[in-house]
Design a protein around this motif. Structure first.
Motif, PDB file in Angstrom:
ATOM      1  N   TYR A  39      -1.269  -8.479  -8.421  1.00  0.00           N
ATOM      2  CA  TYR A  39      -1.550  -7.256  -9.493  1.00  0.00           C
ATOM      3  C   TYR A  39      -0.646  -6.197  -8.988  1.00  0.00           C
ATOM      4  CZ  TYR A  39      -4.911 -10.299 -11.826  1.00  0.00           C
ATOM      5  OH  TYR A  39      -5.676 -11.370 -12.331  1.00  0.00           O
ATOM      6  N   ALA A  40      -0.919  -5.943  -7.618  1.00  0.00           N
ATOM      7  CA  ALA A  40      -0.323  -4.820  -7.248  1.00  0.00           C
ATOM      8  C   ALA A  40       1.324  -4.929  -7.123  1.00  0.00           C
ATOM      9  CB  ALA A  40      -0.819  -4.491  -5.581  1.00  0.00           C
ATOM     10  N   PRO A 100       0.657  -0.995   0.014  1.00  0.00           N
ATOM     11  CA  PRO A 100      -0.069   0.205  -0.070  1.00  0.00           C
ATOM     12  C   PRO A 100       0.751   1.270   0.019  1.00  0.00           C
ATOM     13  CG  PRO A 100      -1.101  -1.750   1.609  1.00  0.00           C
ATOM     14  CD  PRO A 100       0.503  -2.147   1.166  1.00  0.00           C
ATOM     15  N   LEU A 101       1.915   1.546   0.516  1.00  0.00           N
ATOM     16  CA  LEU A 101       2.796   2.604   0.640  1.00  0.00           C
ATOM     17  C   LEU A 101       3.431   2.465  -0.659  1.00  0.00           C
ATOM     18  CD1 LEU A 101       4.145   4.933   2.206  1.00  0.00           C
ATOM     19  CD2 LEU A 101       5.936   3.283   3.354  1.00  0.00           C
ATOM     20  N   GLN A 102       4.076   1.551  -0.954  1.00  0.00           N
ATOM     21  CA  GLN A 102       4.710   1.695  -2.427  1.00  0.00           C
ATOM     22  C   GLN A 102       3.705   2.120  -3.468  1.00  0.00           C
ATOM     23  OE1 GLN A 102       5.647  -2.412  -2.674  1.00  0.00           O
ATOM     24  NE2 GLN A 102       7.733  -2.002  -1.724  1.00  0.00           N
ATOM     25  N   LEU A 103       2.253   1.709  -3.434  1.00  0.00           N
ATOM     26  CA  LEU A 103       1.622   2.219  -4.369  1.00  0.00           C
ATOM     27  C   LEU A 103       1.131   3.669  -4.285  1.00  0.00           C
ATOM     28  CD1 LEU A 103      -1.319  -0.790  -4.704  1.00  0.00           C
ATOM     29  CD2 LEU A 103       0.427   0.086  -6.490  1.00  0.00           C
ATOM     30  N   THR A 104       1.124   4.159  -2.898  1.00  0.00           N
ATOM     31  CA  THR A 104       0.944   5.428  -2.705  1.00  0.00           C
ATOM     32  C   THR A 104       2.117   6.261  -3.261  1.00  0.00           C
ATOM     33  OG1 THR A 104      -0.048   5.114  -0.599  1.00  0.00           O
ATOM     34  CG2 THR A 104       0.809   7.150  -0.674  1.00  0.00           C
ATOM     35  N   ALA A 162      -7.073   6.221  -7.613  1.00  0.00           N
ATOM     36  CA  ALA A 162      -5.852   5.594  -7.017  1.00  0.00           C
ATOM     37  C   ALA A 162      -6.164   5.327  -5.430  1.00  0.00           C
ATOM     38  CB  ALA A 162      -4.815   6.724  -6.899  1.00  0.00           C
ATOM     39  N   ASN A 163      -7.099   6.164  -4.741  1.00  0.00           N
ATOM     40  CA  ASN A 163      -7.336   5.641  -3.429  1.00  0.00           C
ATOM     41  C   ASN A 163      -7.977   4.460  -3.232  1.00  0.00           C
ATOM     42  OD1 ASN A 163      -6.013   8.045  -2.374  1.00  0.00           O
ATOM     43  ND2 ASN A 163      -7.829   9.222  -2.412  1.00  0.00           N
ATOM     44  N   VAL A 164      -9.099   4.379  -3.980  1.00  0.00           N
ATOM     45  CA  VAL A 164      -9.779   3.019  -4.240  1.00  0.00           C
ATOM     46  C   VAL A 164      -8.943   1.983  -4.265  1.00  0.00           C
ATOM     47  CG1 VAL A 164     -11.324   1.948  -5.523  1.00  0.00           C
ATOM     48  CG2 VAL A 164     -12.006   4.142  -5.116  1.00  0.00           C
ATOM     49  N   ILE A 165      -7.862   1.880  -5.274  1.00  0.00           N
ATOM     50  CA  ILE A 165      -7.105   0.986  -5.632  1.00  0.00           C
ATOM     51  C   ILE A 165      -5.994   0.473  -4.244  1.00  0.00           C
ATOM     52  CG2 ILE A 165      -4.982   0.102  -7.106  1.00  0.00           C
ATOM     53  CD1 ILE A 165      -5.960   1.895  -9.207  1.00  0.00           C
ATOM     54  N   ILE A 166      -5.632   1.661  -3.637  1.00  0.00           N
ATOM     55  CA  ILE A 166      -4.461   1.436  -2.513  1.00  0.00           C
ATOM     56  C   ILE A 166      -5.502   0.918  -1.432  1.00  0.00           C
ATOM     57  CG2 ILE A 166      -3.228   2.689  -0.833  1.00  0.00           C
ATOM     58  CD1 ILE A 166      -2.556   4.950  -3.089  1.00  0.00           C
ATOM     59  N   SER A 167      -6.661   1.354  -1.110  1.00  0.00           N
ATOM     60  CA  SER A 167      -7.721   0.644   0.126  1.00  0.00           C
ATOM     61  C   SER A 167      -7.912  -0.713  -0.376  1.00  0.00           C
ATOM     62  CB  SER A 167      -8.816   1.650   0.126  1.00  0.00           C
ATOM     63  OG  SER A 167      -9.687   0.743   0.980  1.00  0.00           O
ATOM     64  N   ALA A 168      -8.242  -1.121  -1.799  1.00  0.00           N
ATOM     65  CA  ALA A 168      -8.478  -2.600  -1.928  1.00  0.00           C
ATOM     66  C   ALA A 168      -7.384  -3.468  -1.676  1.00  0.00           C
ATOM     67  CB  ALA A 168      -9.021  -2.715  -3.298  1.00  0.00           C
ATOM     68  N   VAL A 169      -5.923  -2.869  -2.041  1.00  0.00           N
ATOM     69  CA  VAL A 169      -4.897  -3.647  -1.852  1.00  0.00           C
ATOM     70  C   VAL A 169      -4.758  -3.646  -0.400  1.00  0.00           C
ATOM     71  CG1 VAL A 169      -2.341  -3.656  -2.140  1.00  0.00           C
ATOM     72  CG2 VAL A 169      -3.886  -3.212  -3.855  1.00  0.00           C
ATOM     73  N   HIS A 170      -4.791  -2.625   0.354  1.00  0.00           N
ATOM     74  CA  HIS A 170      -4.438  -2.619   1.956  1.00  0.00           C
ATOM     75  C   HIS A 170      -5.510  -3.863   2.606  1.00  0.00           C
ATOM     76  CE1 HIS A 170      -3.476  -1.474   5.846  1.00  0.00           C
ATOM     77  NE2 HIS A 170      -4.791  -1.396   6.070  1.00  0.00           N
ATOM     78  N   GLN A 171      -6.802  -3.901   2.018  1.00  0.00           N
ATOM     79  CA  GLN A 171      -7.464  -4.941   2.687  1.00  0.00           C
ATOM     80  C   GLN A 171      -7.144  -6.200   2.391  1.00  0.00           C
ATOM     81  OE1 GLN A 171     -11.828  -3.721   1.838  1.00  0.00           O
ATOM     82  NE2 GLN A 171     -11.325  -1.584   2.306  1.00  0.00           N
ATOM     83  N   ALA A 172      -6.903  -6.348   1.092  1.00  0.00           N
ATOM     84  CA  ALA A 172      -6.415  -7.732   0.588  1.00  0.00           C
ATOM     85  C   ALA A 172      -5.121  -8.318   1.218  1.00  0.00           C
ATOM     86  CB  ALA A 172      -6.359  -7.815  -0.903  1.00  0.00           C
TER      87      ALA A 172
END
Length: 326
Positions: free
Chosen positions: A286-287, A161-165, A185-195
């Motif tokens: 994917y992230a 998540p930090l890397q994607l940020t 972007a925020n939707v993507i980061i949040s989804a990755v964080h949850q996963a």
């Protein structure tokens, strides 16, 4: 950890093949290494392939064919030459034999390791090959620290998540992304964080990850599968290597590949839990790949970016689509 400054590293003039006499230098190095082992070159080296991420040469000798590889020096690439030296010693039945290596310049010379599979190889072969690779992953669990000490990067999924940020904050990368992906972007980061949080609950051990595992990076030698092209290798969650399987269309053959890949992990979790972990890991894969491409894209010459453009775009499109479906 990836920091923003890594997206701005200029590595255009650091690659071995950017020097004027690199091919002559490579030929000399190959010949020296072979003669030290009483092997005689039979003809000039031949170029097999080459682009911004590496160069491959072929050398015919009185003892068969040898392959030379120079790997790009990039922030998220492992030291392939150093890593493969260790892998070849630990797992000689599934990793090409490394004859010589220059760790500082990331050059290596390997024995021939069979014929690589083609993209249209039967899916039954995919299942066999991914089962063999998954067995290799399980075998590496007890060698994690040694792998790290021998040039293999550590890329834990909790950093994604930090890397994607950082990725979405980089102007050079944002300029290459479609508007709809940037706006989410925020939707993507949040989804990755949850996963990532959900995946960690399963407590599967970290293992060696190839990073670009597909059928064309696998060869058959005698009765074994040989795994090569380890530049993207790292230590991370094992299912990161499922990226190409996730992208396959649904079919009974795909199910067989997934089941084969999960089989060596049955000692860690029951099949129902493994299947759930596998499904959870898709967006994490994917992230991981998107971060890798973002890092490459900001560090290579313009022509290299042209070669990488489609893969870069597809990586972010897959990540975006999966994030919206979570």
């Amino acid at each position: 950890m990836v920091h923003r400054k890594q997206w701005d590293v200029d590595m255009n003039n650091t690659q071995f093949w950017h020097h004027e006499n690199w091919l002559s230098d490579a030929s000399t190095w190959i010949e020296q290494q072979l003669r030290l082992r009483n092997v005689e070159p039979k003809s000039p080296v031949e170029k097999v392939s080459g682009w911004a991420l590496g160069q491959i040469l072929r050398q015919s000798t009185n003892r068969g064919v040898y392959y030379f590889k120079a790997t790009a020096l990039l922030p998220l690439f492992s030291n392939e030459a150093q890593l493969c030296l260790l892998l070849a010693k630990l797992y000689p039945e599934v990793v090409p034999t490394v004859v010589a290596a220059d760790i500082q310049r990331q050059l290596m010379l390997t024995e021939s390791f069979g014929v690589a599979f083609c993209e249209n190889e039967s899916l039954s072969t995919w299942a066999e090959a991914f089962f063999a690779f998954s067995q290799l992953q399980v075998n590496t669990i007890n060698n994690i620290e040694s792998l790290k000490e021998h040039g293999c990067l550590y890329r834990p999924i909790e950093k994604l998540p930090l890397q994607l940020t950082d990725v979405f904050a980089c102007d050079a990368i944002k300029a290459m992304l479609p508007r709809h992906i940037k706006s989410d972007a925020n939707v993507i980061i949040s989804a990755v964080h949850q996963a990532v949080e959900a995946l960690q609950i399963f407590e599967l051990p970290e293992s060696l990850v190839h990073g670009d595992l597909h059928i064309e990076n696998i060869a058959r030698k005698h009765n074994s599968f040989m795994f090569f092209d380890w530049s993207d290798a790292c230590i991370s969650h094992p299912f990161i290597d499922g990226t190409y399987i996730y992208r396959m269309a649904k079919s009974k053959e795909k199910d067989k590949i997934v089941n084969a890949y999960l089989a060596p992990w049955h000692d860690f979790l029951p099949i129902e839990r493994l299947t759930c972990a596998w499904q959870t890991a898709e967006i994490v894969c994917y992230a991981h790949q998107a971060v890798s491409y973002a890092s490459m894209f900001t560090c290579i010459p313009e022509q290299g970016k042209v070669d990488l453009q489609m893969a870069f775009e597809h990586a972010f499109q897959r990540l975006h689509q999966k994030a919206l479906s979570c």
